[in-house]
Design a protein around this motif. Structure first.
Motif, PDB file in Angstrom:
ATOM      1  N   ALA A 116       0.840  -1.200   0.000  1.00 12.01           N
ATOM      2  CA  ALA A 116       0.000   0.000   0.000  1.00 12.01           C
ATOM      3  C   ALA A 116       0.875   1.251   0.000  1.00 12.01           C
ATOM      4  CB  ALA A 116      -0.932  -0.019   1.216  1.00 12.01           C
ATOM      5  N   ALA A 117       1.954   1.203   0.769  1.00 15.81           N
ATOM      6  CA  ALA A 117       2.856   2.357   0.830  1.00 15.81           C
ATOM      7  C   ALA A 117       3.480   2.633  -0.533  1.00 15.81           C
ATOM      8  CB  ALA A 117       3.944   2.105   1.872  1.00 15.81           C
ATOM      9  N   GLN A 118       3.846   1.587  -1.228  1.00 17.74           N
ATOM     10  CA  GLN A 118       4.441   1.746  -2.560  1.00 17.74           C
ATOM     11  C   GLN A 118       3.433   2.344  -3.538  1.00 17.74           C
ATOM     12  OE1 GLN A 118       7.462   1.747  -3.328  1.00 17.74           O
ATOM     13  NE2 GLN A 118       8.380  -0.279  -3.517  1.00 17.74           N
ATOM     14  N   VAL A 119       2.250   1.793  -3.526  1.00 22.76           N
ATOM     15  CA  VAL A 119       1.237   2.239  -4.493  1.00 22.76           C
ATOM     16  C   VAL A 119       0.860   3.696  -4.257  1.00 22.76           C
ATOM     17  CG1 VAL A 119      -1.162   1.888  -5.217  1.00 22.76           C
ATOM     18  CG2 VAL A 119       0.346  -0.072  -4.927  1.00 22.76           C
ATOM     19  N   LEU A 120       0.822   4.093  -3.000  1.00 24.92           N
ATOM     20  CA  LEU A 120       0.419   5.467  -2.685  1.00 24.92           C
ATOM     21  C   LEU A 120       1.602   6.408  -2.557  1.00 24.92           C
ATOM     22  CD1 LEU A 120      -2.452   4.713  -0.146  1.00 24.92           C
ATOM     23  CD2 LEU A 120      -2.639   5.346  -2.555  1.00 24.92           C
ATOM     24  N   ASP A 121       2.797   5.863  -2.750  1.00 29.72           N
ATOM     25  CA  ASP A 121       4.006   6.681  -2.616  1.00 29.72           C
ATOM     26  C   ASP A 121       4.017   7.386  -1.260  1.00 29.72           C
ATOM     27  OD1 ASP A 121       5.569   9.514  -4.299  1.00 29.72           O
ATOM     28  OD2 ASP A 121       6.449   7.745  -3.335  1.00 29.72           O
ATOM     29  N   ALA A 122       3.823   6.588  -0.220  1.00 32.80           N
ATOM     30  CA  ALA A 122       3.847   7.151   1.130  1.00 32.80           C
ATOM     31  C   ALA A 122       5.260   7.592   1.474  1.00 32.80           C
ATOM     32  CB  ALA A 122       3.366   6.076   2.117  1.00 32.80           C
ATOM     33  N   LYS A 123       5.347   8.514   2.416  1.00 32.18           N
ATOM     34  CA  LYS A 123       6.660   9.010   2.840  1.00 32.18           C
ATOM     35  C   LYS A 123       6.948   8.533   4.248  1.00 32.18           C
ATOM     36  CE  LYS A 123       7.139  11.896  -0.744  1.00 32.18           C
ATOM     37  NZ  LYS A 123       6.259  11.111  -1.614  1.00 32.18           N
ATOM     38  N   MET A 124       8.118   7.960   4.435  1.00 32.06           N
ATOM     39  CA  MET A 124       8.537   7.500   5.768  1.00 32.06           C
ATOM     40  C   MET A 124       9.348   8.593   6.435  1.00 32.06           C
ATOM     41  SD  MET A 124       7.366   4.503   5.111  1.00 32.06           S
ATOM     42  CE  MET A 124       6.825   3.931   3.516  1.00 32.06           C
ATOM     43  N   MET A 125       8.948   8.958   7.622  1.00 36.92           N
ATOM     44  CA  MET A 125       9.692   9.961   8.382  1.00 36.92           C
ATOM     45  C   MET A 125      10.589   9.227   9.361  1.00 36.92           C
ATOM     46  SD  MET A 125       8.191  12.314   6.769  1.00 36.92           S
ATOM     47  CE  MET A 125       8.998  13.730   7.505  1.00 36.92           C
ATOM     48  N   LEU A 126      11.871   9.334   9.153  1.00 44.27           N
ATOM     49  CA  LEU A 126      12.841   8.612   9.970  1.00 44.27           C
ATOM     50  C   LEU A 126      13.542   9.582  10.899  1.00 44.27           C
ATOM     51  CD1 LEU A 126      14.333   6.433   7.088  1.00 44.27           C
ATOM     52  CD2 LEU A 126      12.888   5.632   8.960  1.00 44.27           C
ATOM     53  N   ARG A 127      13.463   9.291  12.170  1.00 45.28           N
ATOM     54  CA  ARG A 127      14.087  10.182  13.159  1.00 45.28           C
ATOM     55  C   ARG A 127      15.339   9.536  13.735  1.00 45.28           C
ATOM     56  NH1 ARG A 127      13.206  14.534  16.286  1.00 45.28           N
ATOM     57  NH2 ARG A 127      11.092  14.904  15.516  1.00 45.28           N
ATOM     58  N   SER A 128      16.330  10.369  13.942  1.00 45.13           N
ATOM     59  CA  SER A 128      17.518   9.948  14.688  1.00 45.13           C
ATOM     60  C   SER A 128      17.902  11.106  15.603  1.00 45.13           C
ATOM     61  CB  SER A 128      18.666   9.631  13.735  1.00 45.13           C
ATOM     62  OG  SER A 128      19.105  10.826  13.106  1.00 45.13           O
ATOM     63  N   THR A 129      18.977  10.933  16.330  1.00 51.27           N
ATOM     64  CA  THR A 129      19.415  12.045  17.186  1.00 51.27           C
ATOM     65  C   THR A 129      19.831  13.240  16.342  1.00 51.27           C
ATOM     66  OG1 THR A 129      21.583  10.979  17.275  1.00 51.27           O
ATOM     67  CG2 THR A 129      20.115  10.642  19.158  1.00 51.27           C
ATOM     68  N   ALA A 130      20.090  13.002  15.069  1.00 49.83           N
ATOM     69  CA  ALA A 130      20.507  14.102  14.183  1.00 49.83           C
ATOM     70  C   ALA A 130      19.318  14.860  13.601  1.00 49.83           C
ATOM     71  CB  ALA A 130      21.360  13.533  13.048  1.00 49.83           C
ATOM     72  N   VAL A 168      15.235  14.605  11.560  1.00 48.18           N
ATOM     73  CA  VAL A 168      14.252  13.788  10.842  1.00 48.18           C
ATOM     74  C   VAL A 168      14.520  13.866   9.353  1.00 48.18           C
ATOM     75  CG1 VAL A 168      11.797  13.394  10.395  1.00 48.18           C
ATOM     76  CG2 VAL A 168      12.515  14.375  12.575  1.00 48.18           C
ATOM     77  N   ARG A 169      14.385  12.735   8.665  1.00 51.49           N
ATOM     78  CA  ARG A 169      14.460  12.820   7.219  1.00 51.49           C
ATOM     79  C   ARG A 169      13.300  12.046   6.619  1.00 51.49           C
ATOM     80  NH1 ARG A 169      17.721   8.415   4.394  1.00 51.49           N
ATOM     81  NH2 ARG A 169      17.901   6.791   5.973  1.00 51.49           N
ATOM     82  N   SER A 170      12.928  12.466   5.405  1.00 50.83           N
ATOM     83  CA  SER A 170      11.780  11.856   4.735  1.00 50.83           C
ATOM     84  C   SER A 170      12.282  10.968   3.611  1.00 50.83           C
ATOM     85  CB  SER A 170      10.882  12.970   4.170  1.00 50.83           C
ATOM     86  OG  SER A 170       9.933  12.425   3.293  1.00 50.83           O
ATOM     87  N   VAL A 171      11.798   9.762   3.561  1.00 51.94           N
ATOM     88  CA  VAL A 171      12.202   8.827   2.507  1.00 51.94           C
ATOM     89  C   VAL A 171      10.943   8.310   1.826  1.00 51.94           C
ATOM     90  CG1 VAL A 171      13.378   6.650   1.987  1.00 51.94           C
ATOM     91  CG2 VAL A 171      14.222   8.117   3.837  1.00 51.94           C
ATOM     92  N   PRO A 172      10.831   8.500   0.524  1.00 46.24           N
ATOM     93  CA  PRO A 172       9.635   7.976  -0.145  1.00 46.24           C
ATOM     94  C   PRO A 172       9.683   6.452  -0.214  1.00 46.24           C
ATOM     95  CG  PRO A 172      11.144   8.967  -1.747  1.00 46.24           C
ATOM     96  CD  PRO A 172      11.742   9.187  -0.389  1.00 46.24           C
ATOM     97  N   ALA A 173       8.481   5.856  -0.282  1.00 47.98           N
ATOM     98  CA  ALA A 173       8.378   4.397  -0.249  1.00 47.98           C
ATOM     99  C   ALA A 173       9.291   3.745  -1.279  1.00 47.98           C
ATOM    100  CB  ALA A 173       6.928   3.966  -0.470  1.00 47.98           C
TER     101      ALA A 173
END
Lengths: 838, 162, 284
Positions: free
Chosen positions: C120-134, C136-141
């Motif tokens: 579903a994430a691939q089909v909708l091109d969802a964006k993953m928000m990845l957090r670290s101590t540095a 947040v970055r956004s990575v598309p599916a």
């Protein structure tokens, strides 16, 4: 198959009918005299039997108060984890246990070197003394998953961690996976000392087979393959063992369903029989034949004695699937059938090659039990049967529900369907023609068993009616026009029951065992409360309900007030355990026999006190009165008091107290096979007919079972809910074997389906709603006319599902004769048919 | 290898239970071995068979896939908690007895948890809904038919009460 | 260890390096640990981070906290109205017990090639928000799913939020379907499609994807583009479905051969496209 030099005997026989009918008739007379049985065997003629009644067992389980082996907590108990071979065949070069032993909490690491020297090899059902078997491998491993070392630790988690630190050095050797290769010379030998991989082979010829084939108008042959699956209960096998040095007794609690379990445990541990005490009051979480953890028990027993602490071994799921030695039949049938143009079956030739795995216990005998119904419910007077049990480097087999009858029924029913298609005849009509008629019973089949009673045509008709068969055909044809593959499957199959395991001497003449008793003790205590005592375990078959219902029926007292307890193996009466659908017959018969003795004692006490003969009083619901003089009576309470306390009022010669045991040999049992392999095996024959409707989406190849009807006749049902429950369960299990379940092996001998992610047990969404229609043809051989039914459903379901799938594929000119019929296989068949057409 | 112990407080069947447990102890093992609530059973330990099903905050979960430490602060209901406080069987438990919706009893606690949860949210379920609700609970004894019958029986009785 | 906040979780990840894994619902991770296929020395339990459990409905995106339970997603009607594909996908995910505990982020981070939510994430091109101590970055599916059970998330990153685009067209419909051995099993092949029709009845926007056909779930933007402006006629759909299947390189396993998977891929792609189209046409 090639020529065999080992155990290859060819016989021709014209068995004498009279000897066996004579035995049968004599036993029946003796039985009737002993019991003075004029019991009305129609279901309506009973007080408690056959009525809907709640079971005794259900309440504790819905409360979560079952007592399974993992619930047994012994103070100071240690836990076992196993080190298993990753190779299907290898020499064990060395085992280093130091690192494992150093881990805190680890108590011991046992290897085969010590264990195999200190214990005896486990029993094998055929004459193959060089095929030895122990819980731990010594020098060589013969299948991937075989146990090589046992780690004992304070907790299972520590034992598992330590097991990973045991270093085993293996030198892999060639293995053989394919049973058709394994039978041939020049292939790796699983047990070189045995000289070949063939564990058992024999060719039986019953009746004029060659002539029948020569004369018949038609012949055809086919191959039907039953894939390796098994019972796979939700509870794995487990055992807890404790050695008491003060009493010198080894106590065993186990999730067990096995004949001669205490005896074989004692023997392997080199203990006298009365030094092993098996506690049968452990609830078994499903077994259906497979919980024969004799190797686990000998291992745990040995460790318990060796270490002086209680030891528990509970298989985790992977150990169970790979190393639990509980796989099921894995069988290739090559069938030949001779028949006339009108559909009369003249003769059958059945070759069965079964891959039993790397070791064997009783499993090879699963080729022998089907001798008891080798021609199914049909009138076939000439049968040739050639079973071969072959070893390969796979997990060993154990008993599966039906003990080989379901694969055989599957092969027989596929054969019938092929005959029908060959002749352009309706499959139901073909069966009608060949099914034994009601008036032909008792009917003796060529291999020597007599079918006691049956009314197959009525059951078939009932099932067809319940399925609304004509409407089903219309529905199928409509679905086909809409582009689906749709098919109806029909099977008519037997459930031999009663557990006269005469296939033991049949397959091993050195084993002259003919005793297959079961027993029960009934006591009425000082308060007048009734207790029944049985001497084996149960895995959901409702034996407590069975025994209390039977006792209640005979004594005319409410079964709800009758308690049933289980004695341990030292204080128990003999039992051969619930196998071969025998308990309704055997335990039921024994309970009835014991209850009848109690009744006779009460009558005797009353007659003595009323001053008349036993013949002139009537027993009613525990009270006894002079016939025609109801005012001259004695009540239950008074009779009990006399029996227990008032010796001065007891009739001379009658034992005080009110307890009786009854040990019953299986009806029609007690004979050895002839040299030609003719023998009466099971006494009672229940019958089932299945009608299944399946639709397959040709694009996805996914089958959906849309309708399921089973007509079932097991004579008098002692508790209908219990019988129905086991039938539904057997059908579900059969659907699993037909469509989903397989112990698949890779070419390099690894079990590929060792978890529930890959071994697919059907859920409530794969099993359709099932309708059962009952019929009752009582058995003339049993107390109440009951036949066994624990294996019901499983014995006819795979055949019917296979029939339905093949009917669905028929318009494509395609078929599939290998179980399980998985989606991928169906897709290949469909594709193949399509490209063949294009 | 000494294991750190973590303090947990869990409402189990209405009673607050405190304990100090290692991180790796699964919820099912804690319930069975430490609390001696042996009604919940282990069938596969990899989350398929459902025999270990308990209610977590009122909804069925697989207790073999949870750690005891994760239950801290939550409410767990096991089969032992389904009966009434006076010990009498719940309508569902009694219906299982009436319809003989069990045989060996091993999958039964998980089935009861799944079925009770269904009845809590869907008072008049269809057979399809019942099968869906118990779809994650494998049974080898019953073929599911009498289980479905038992749940329907319970649903009818509960509906008659209201 | 139980983390009280996502910041704390990231700290723990950074400190402990490779020997630590996050545990949310545990429905995928714990079976692997039980079978000793993965052996983290420590687990950071993020189940109790309330800040990671939310469904925030905005104009053109729905933001979902990674630790939101799958059953919560399933029941949310507002979500189903905006991103219907999620409820449709969830109907195929495991069983009741799985969805009561499993989280949306857990399923995505586990990245099983046959799983439903990653598709579903691939089909909708969802964006993953990845957090670290540095930060947040956004990575598309499309960049997130890298291989079987492998994502672009670094060992010290925690999936915090997933952003699901909302399609604005009125005549939009989605379909999710799957073929598996048993109900609730991993898909042999799953297919999902979302179609939006313009006022002229022609395809204005399309997206579809397949899982079970390769090392990750796959979307097919280039092939979907061929549907634009068409009325999803049989020939067009068949051609797109056929080409999608041809792009796959599925493996064979116990349950399905590569050939069967490719065949299913074509069949199911056509089915979801046709079904989505039909539903979109029926939107009043």
């Amino acid at each position: 198959m090639g020529n065999f030099t080992l155990n290859s005997i060819t016989h021709h026989s014209s068995p004498s009918r009279s000897a066996f009918i004579g035995v049968h008739r004599r036993l029946r007379l003796l039985f009737e005299l002993a019991f003075n049985v004029k019991a009305d065997k129609s279901p309506g003629g009973f007080r408690y039997i056959g009525k809907k009644r709640r079971t005794k067992e259900d309440p504790r389980f819905v409360m979560g108060r079952g007592r399974f082996v993992a619930d047994v907590a012994l103070p100071g108990m240690k836990h076992v984890a196993l080190v298993a071979s990753p190779y299907p065949s290898a020499r064990i070069v060395s085992i280093k246990t130091e690192a494992a032993l150093r881990m805190p909490g680890v108590r011991y690491v046992l290897t085969g070197e010590e264990f195999c020297a200190a214990t005896d090899s486990l029993a094998i059902g055929v004459d193959a003394p060089k095929v030895t078997r122990y819980a731990l491998a010594r020098d060589v491993v013969r299948y991937a998953g075989e146990w090589v070392a046992a780690v004992v630790a304070d907790t299972r988690a520590i034992a598992e961690d330590a097991a990973e630190l045991v270093e085993v050095d293996y030198a892999p050797t060639p293995h053989v996976n394919d049973p058709e290769l394994a039978v041939k010379a020049d292939n790796p030998l699983v047990h070189p000392a045995h000289g070949s991989n063939i564990l058992f082979h024999r060719r039986f010829v019953w009746g004029p087979v060659e002539q029948a084939f020569a004369k018949a108008e038609h012949k055809l042959s086919l191959r039907a393959v039953w894939g390796r699956s098994s019972t796979v209960p939700i509870e794995t096998f487990g055992v807890a063992a404790q050695w008491d040095p003060g009493l010198q007794i080894l106590d065993i609690w186990a999730s067990i369903q096995m004949p001669k379990f205490p005896d074989q445990t004692a023997r392997a541990l080199r203990l006298p029989g009365n030094a092993v005490r098996v506690h049968y009051d452990v609830d078994v979480g499903g077994s259906y034949g497979g919980k024969r953890g004799i190797k686990h028990t000998v291992l745990a027993g040995y460790l318990a004695r060796r270490l002086g602490t209680p030891v528990r071994l509970i298989e985790d799921r992977l150990e169970n699937m790979r190393g639990g030695d509980a796989h099921g039949p894995d069988r290739i049938f090559d069938m030949q059938v001779a028949f006339d143009r009108d559909g009369t079956i003249r003769a059958l030739r059945i070759r069965a090659l079964d891959d039993v795995g790397a070791y064997a216990g009783r499993a090879p005998l699963q080729l022998g039990k089907p001798v008891s119904a080798i021609c199914g419910p049909y009138r076939v007077t000439a049968v040739e049967y050639e079973p071969t049990s072959v070893m390969t480097n796979k997990t060993p087999q154990e008993a599966v529900r039906g003990f080989g009858q379901s694969p055989t029924n599957f092969a027989l029913e596929r054969t019938m369907d092929h005959v029908a298609r060959h002749l352009g005849m309706d499959r139901i009509e073909l069966r009608r023609k060949n099914l034994l008629r009601k008036d032909e019973f008792p009917y003796r089949i060529p291999s020597g068993s007599t079918y006691d009673s049956g009314d197959y045509h009525t059951v078939l008709d009932k099932a067809l009616k319940a399925a609304d068969y004509p409407a089903l055909v219309v529905e199928r044809d409509k679905a086909r026009r809409a582009g689906l593959l749709a098919g109806i499957g029909i099977s008519t199959c037997l459930e031999p029951s009663g557990g006269n395991s005469a296939f033991e001497p049949l397959f091993n003449p050195k084993n002259d065992t003919t005793t297959w008793m079961d027993s029960c003790l009934v006591r009425v205590d000082l308060s007048g409360a009734i207790t029944g005592v049985m001497g084996t375990s149960s895995a959901g078959q409702g034996h407590e309900t069975l025994v209390s219902t039977v006792i209640g029926e005979i004594l005319e007292r409410d079964p709800a007030d009758i308690r049933v307890v289980r004695a341990d193996s030292l204080s128990a009466l003999p039992s051969n355990s619930p196998v071969g659908s025998r308990m309704a017959i055997m335990l039921g018969g024994a309970a009835a026999g014991a209850a009848r003795k109690i009744k006779e004692a009460l009558i005797e006490i009353a007659a003595h006190n009323l001053g008349c003969t036993a013949e002139s009083v009537e027993y009613q619901e525990g009270n006894v009165a002079v016939r025609g003089h109801p005012q001259k009576h004695m009540a239950w309470d008074e009779l009990i008091a006399i029996a227990h306390r008032k010796y001065h009022r007891m009739p001379p010669g009658l034992e005080p107290g009110l307890q009786a045991k009854f040990v019953w040999e299986v009806p029609t049992g007690g004979a050895l096979p002839t040299a030609d392999g003719v023998i009466q095996i099971y006494p009672c024959y229940a019958f089932e007919t299945h009608i299944v409707y399946v639709e397959i989406d040709p694009a996805t190849a996914k089958p959906e079972l849309r309708k399921y009807v089973c007509g079932h006749d097991c004579g008098v049902m002692i508790n209908p809910d219990i019988v129905h429950g086991m039938t539904y369960g057997g059908i579900a299990h059969g659907i699993g074997a037909a469509l989903y379940e397989k112990f698949a092996y890779t070419d390099d001998g690894q079990l590929a389906s060792g978890t529930f992610m890959d071994y697919l047990i059907p859920s409530a969404l794969e099993i359709p709603a099932i309708t059962i229609v009952d019929h009752c043809t009582p058995s003339p051989l049993t107390t109440f006319g009951q036949k066994g039914s624990g294996e019901a459903g499983y014995l006819g379901a795979p055949a019917a599902v296979a029939g339905a799938i093949n009917d669905a594929l028929a318009p494509l000119g395609a078929g599939i004769e290998t179980l399980p019929m998985a989606q991928d296989d169906l897709w290949h068949v469909i594709q193949g048919a399509r490209s063949a057409r294009d | 290898m000494s294991e750190t112990l973590y303090a947990i407080a869990v409402d189990v069947n209405g009673t607050r239970r405190t304990a100090r447990v290692p991180a790796r102890l699964s919820l099912v093992d804690w319930l069975r071995e430490e609390l001696r609530l042996t009604g919940t059973h282990v069938g596969c330990e990899h989350g398929i068979c459902g025999a270990c099903s308990v209610m977590l905050d009122g909804e069925p979960v697989r207790s073999c896939l949870m750690y005891a430490v994760q239950a801290d602060g939550h409410r767990v209901t096991t089969v032992e908690g389904l009966a009434h406080s006076d010990g009498s069987l719940s309508v569902l438990q009694d219906s299982f007895c009436q319809a003989h919706g069990l045989q060996c009893g091993y999958c039964t606690p998980g089935m009861l948890i799944a079925a009770q949860s269904l009845l809590d949210t869907t008072p008049r379920p269809t057979d399809e809904q019942i099968r869906e609700a118990i779809g994650g609970n494998l049974c080898r004894c019953t073929g599911y038919q009498q289980i479905v019958d038992a749940v329907q029986h319970a649903a009818a009785r509960l509906a008659a009460k209201t | 260890m139980r983390a009280g906040s996502v910041g704390e979780a990231c700290e723990l990840l950074r400190e402990s390096g490779d020997d630590v894994k996050l545990i949310a619902g545990g429905q995928s991770l714990v079976p692997m640990m039980a079978m000793r296929l993965t052996r983290p020395g420590r687990l950071v339990d993020i189940n109790e981070i309330a800040a990671l459990k939310y469904i925030a409905i905005e104009a053109d995106v729905v933001r979902i906290g990674a630790c939101t339970r799958q059953c919560v997603l399933e029941r949310d009607d507002a979500l189903a109205a905006r991103v219907p594909l999620l409820r449709q996908a969830l109907a195929w995910v495991g069983h009741v017990q799985t969805r009561n505990r499993g989280t949306v982020g857990g399923s995505l981070a586990h990245a099983d090639p046959a799983a439903e939510l990653p598709l579903a994430a691939q089909v909708l091109d969802a964006k993953m928000m990845l957090r670290s101590t540095a930060g947040v970055r956004s990575v598309p599916a499309g960049e997130f799913f890298v291989g079987p059970l492998t994502t672009a998330a670094e060992p010290h990153e925690c999936l915090e939020e997933i952003r699901w685009p909302v399609w604005s067209g009125r005549r939009t419909a989605s379909v999710f379907t799957e073929v598996s051995r048993r109900h609730g099993d991993f898909a042999i092949v799953a297919a999902a499609a979302q179609i939006a029709l313009g006022d002229d009845g022609r395809c204005a926007r399309a997206s579809f994807g397949l899982s079970g056909g390769g090392t990750t779930p796959l979307a097919f933007p280039k092939l979907a583009a061929r549907l634009m402006g068409t009325r999803l006629e049989e020939a067009v759909v068949q051609s797109v479905a056929h080409d999608a299947a041809s792009e796959l390189d599925p493996g064979s396993d116990l349950h399905a051969s590569a050939g069967y998977r490719k065949h299913l891929a074509a069949i199911l792609t056509a089915r979801v496209l046709h079904a989505a189209h039909a539903q979109a046409r029926n939107v009043k």
